[in-house]
Design a protein around this motif. Structure first.
Motif, PDB file in Angstrom:
ATOM      1  N   VAL A 123      -6.507   1.278   0.581  1.00  0.00           N
ATOM      2  CA  VAL A 123      -6.321   2.648   0.133  1.00  0.00           C
ATOM      3  C   VAL A 123      -7.314   2.928  -0.985  1.00  0.00           C
ATOM      4  O   VAL A 123      -7.548   2.081  -1.842  1.00  0.00           O
ATOM      5  CB  VAL A 123      -4.876   2.882  -0.358  1.00  0.00           C
ATOM      6  CG1 VAL A 123      -4.695   4.293  -0.876  1.00  0.00           C
ATOM      7  CG2 VAL A 123      -3.896   2.585   0.757  1.00  0.00           C
ATOM      8  N   GLY A 124      -7.866   4.134  -0.977  1.00  0.00           N
ATOM      9  CA  GLY A 124      -8.802   4.535  -2.016  1.00  0.00           C
ATOM     10  C   GLY A 124     -10.216   4.584  -1.488  1.00  0.00           C
ATOM     11  O   GLY A 124     -10.491   4.278  -0.341  1.00  0.00           O
ATOM     12  N   GLY A 125     -11.116   4.985  -2.347  1.00  0.00           N
ATOM     13  CA  GLY A 125     -12.515   5.117  -1.963  1.00  0.00           C
ATOM     14  C   GLY A 125     -12.949   6.555  -2.113  1.00  0.00           C
ATOM     15  O   GLY A 125     -12.176   7.434  -2.494  1.00  0.00           O
ATOM     16  N   PHE A 148     -17.958   0.176  14.602  1.00  0.00           N
ATOM     17  CA  PHE A 148     -16.574   0.620  14.590  1.00  0.00           C
ATOM     18  C   PHE A 148     -15.655  -0.361  13.875  1.00  0.00           C
ATOM     19  O   PHE A 148     -14.454  -0.264  13.976  1.00  0.00           O
ATOM     20  CB  PHE A 148     -16.085   0.848  16.022  1.00  0.00           C
ATOM     21  CG  PHE A 148     -16.839   1.931  16.717  1.00  0.00           C
ATOM     22  CD1 PHE A 148     -16.545   3.256  16.473  1.00  0.00           C
ATOM     23  CD2 PHE A 148     -17.860   1.624  17.594  1.00  0.00           C
ATOM     24  CE1 PHE A 148     -17.248   4.262  17.105  1.00  0.00           C
ATOM     25  CE2 PHE A 148     -18.565   2.624  18.227  1.00  0.00           C
ATOM     26  CZ  PHE A 148     -18.269   3.949  17.989  1.00  0.00           C
ATOM     27  N   CYS A 149     -16.245  -1.336  13.171  1.00  0.00           N
ATOM     28  CA  CYS A 149     -15.434  -2.339  12.496  1.00  0.00           C
ATOM     29  C   CYS A 149     -14.825  -1.822  11.207  1.00  0.00           C
ATOM     30  O   CYS A 149     -13.914  -2.418  10.665  1.00  0.00           O
ATOM     31  CB  CYS A 149     -16.256  -3.586  12.222  1.00  0.00           C
ATOM     32  SG  CYS A 149     -16.658  -4.464  13.744  1.00  0.00           S
ATOM     33  N   ILE A 150     -15.350  -0.714  10.711  1.00  0.00           N
ATOM     34  CA  ILE A 150     -14.792  -0.064   9.526  1.00  0.00           C
ATOM     35  C   ILE A 150     -14.567   1.394   9.897  1.00  0.00           C
ATOM     36  O   ILE A 150     -15.477   2.063  10.367  1.00  0.00           O
ATOM     37  CB  ILE A 150     -15.743  -0.153   8.323  1.00  0.00           C
ATOM     38  CG1 ILE A 150     -16.047  -1.601   7.978  1.00  0.00           C
ATOM     39  CG2 ILE A 150     -15.149   0.578   7.127  1.00  0.00           C
ATOM     40  CD1 ILE A 150     -17.115  -1.768   6.923  1.00  0.00           C
ATOM     41  N   THR A 151     -13.363   1.878   9.698  1.00  0.00           N
ATOM     42  CA  THR A 151     -13.019   3.250  10.054  1.00  0.00           C
ATOM     43  C   THR A 151     -12.366   3.950   8.870  1.00  0.00           C
ATOM     44  O   THR A 151     -11.453   3.407   8.251  1.00  0.00           O
ATOM     45  CB  THR A 151     -12.042   3.264  11.249  1.00  0.00           C
ATOM     46  OG1 THR A 151     -12.641   2.559  12.325  1.00  0.00           O
ATOM     47  CG2 THR A 151     -11.719   4.669  11.679  1.00  0.00           C
ATOM     48  N   ARG A 186       0.841  -1.197   0.000  1.00  0.00           N
ATOM     49  CA  ARG A 186       0.000   0.000   0.000  1.00  0.00           C
ATOM     50  C   ARG A 186       0.879   1.250   0.000  1.00  0.00           C
ATOM     51  O   ARG A 186       2.041   1.215   0.415  1.00  0.00           O
ATOM     52  CB  ARG A 186      -0.938  -0.004   1.200  1.00  0.00           C
ATOM     53  CG  ARG A 186      -0.237   0.212   2.511  1.00  0.00           C
ATOM     54  CD  ARG A 186      -1.215   0.544   3.612  1.00  0.00           C
ATOM     55  NE  ARG A 186      -0.525   0.613   4.871  1.00  0.00           N
ATOM     56  CZ  ARG A 186       0.135   1.682   5.306  1.00  0.00           C
ATOM     57  NH1 ARG A 186       0.194   2.765   4.579  1.00  0.00           N
ATOM     58  NH2 ARG A 186       0.766   1.658   6.466  1.00  0.00           N
ATOM     59  N   SER A 187       0.302   2.351  -0.429  1.00  0.00           N
ATOM     60  CA  SER A 187       1.038   3.614  -0.428  1.00  0.00           C
ATOM     61  C   SER A 187       1.085   4.163   1.001  1.00  0.00           C
ATOM     62  O   SER A 187       0.269   3.809   1.849  1.00  0.00           O
ATOM     63  CB  SER A 187       0.372   4.618  -1.364  1.00  0.00           C
ATOM     64  OG  SER A 187      -0.961   4.857  -0.964  1.00  0.00           O
ATOM     65  N   GLY A 200      -8.406   6.171   2.711  1.00  0.00           N
ATOM     66  CA  GLY A 200      -8.610   4.733   2.760  1.00  0.00           C
ATOM     67  C   GLY A 200      -9.483   4.348   3.932  1.00  0.00           C
ATOM     68  O   GLY A 200     -10.071   5.203   4.593  1.00  0.00           O
ATOM     69  N   ARG A 201      -9.546   3.045   4.183  1.00  0.00           N
ATOM     70  CA  ARG A 201     -10.343   2.524   5.292  1.00  0.00           C
ATOM     71  C   ARG A 201      -9.598   1.413   6.001  1.00  0.00           C
ATOM     72  O   ARG A 201      -8.808   0.708   5.395  1.00  0.00           O
ATOM     73  CB  ARG A 201     -11.669   1.967   4.784  1.00  0.00           C
ATOM     74  CG  ARG A 201     -12.594   3.055   4.321  1.00  0.00           C
ATOM     75  CD  ARG A 201     -13.907   2.481   3.907  1.00  0.00           C
ATOM     76  NE  ARG A 201     -14.803   3.564   3.575  1.00  0.00           N
ATOM     77  CZ  ARG A 201     -16.080   3.568   3.821  1.00  0.00           C
ATOM     78  NH1 ARG A 201     -16.637   2.520   4.370  1.00  0.00           N
ATOM     79  NH2 ARG A 201     -16.817   4.586   3.497  1.00  0.00           N
TER      80      ARG A 201
END
Length: 91
Positions: A27-29, A50-53, A3-4, A34-35
């Motif tokens: 990364v991205g979105g 809170f499983c995705i931040t 990843r960057s 990113g997430r």
């Protein structure tokens, strides 16, 4: 593919902390750098809220954003429960 890097060093450090704890970083979105995704697929994992931040690309205060990311990782209920079961050692 690797990843960057995040442009803010404080946020990059928090992302590495999350990766060390098993969190997946994409990364991205839209509207975000990113997430981060929790590694546990657990019914008790704080309702999934809170499983995705999101990781912001240009946070107003990088230090505060980095602390918030670390707090999400460190306060994961499943991770905390497993850590306590392993002898109460705080990481």
């Amino acid at each position: 593919m690797a990843r960057s890097f995040h442009p803010k060093k404080e946020v990059e450090s928090a992302i590495r902390h999350a990766e060390e704890q098993g969190w997946r970083v994409e990364v991205g979105g839209s509207h975000a750098w990113g997430r981060m995704y929790c590694p546990y697929s657990d019914k008790e994992c704080r309702c999934g809220e809170f499983c995705i931040t999101s990781i912001w690309s240009t946070p107003q205060n990088p230090g505060n954003h980095a602390r918030a990311l670390r707090r999400v990782v460190d306060n994961c209920t499943t991770h905390r429960r497993r850590r306590e079961a392993d002898g109460g050692v705080k990481e």
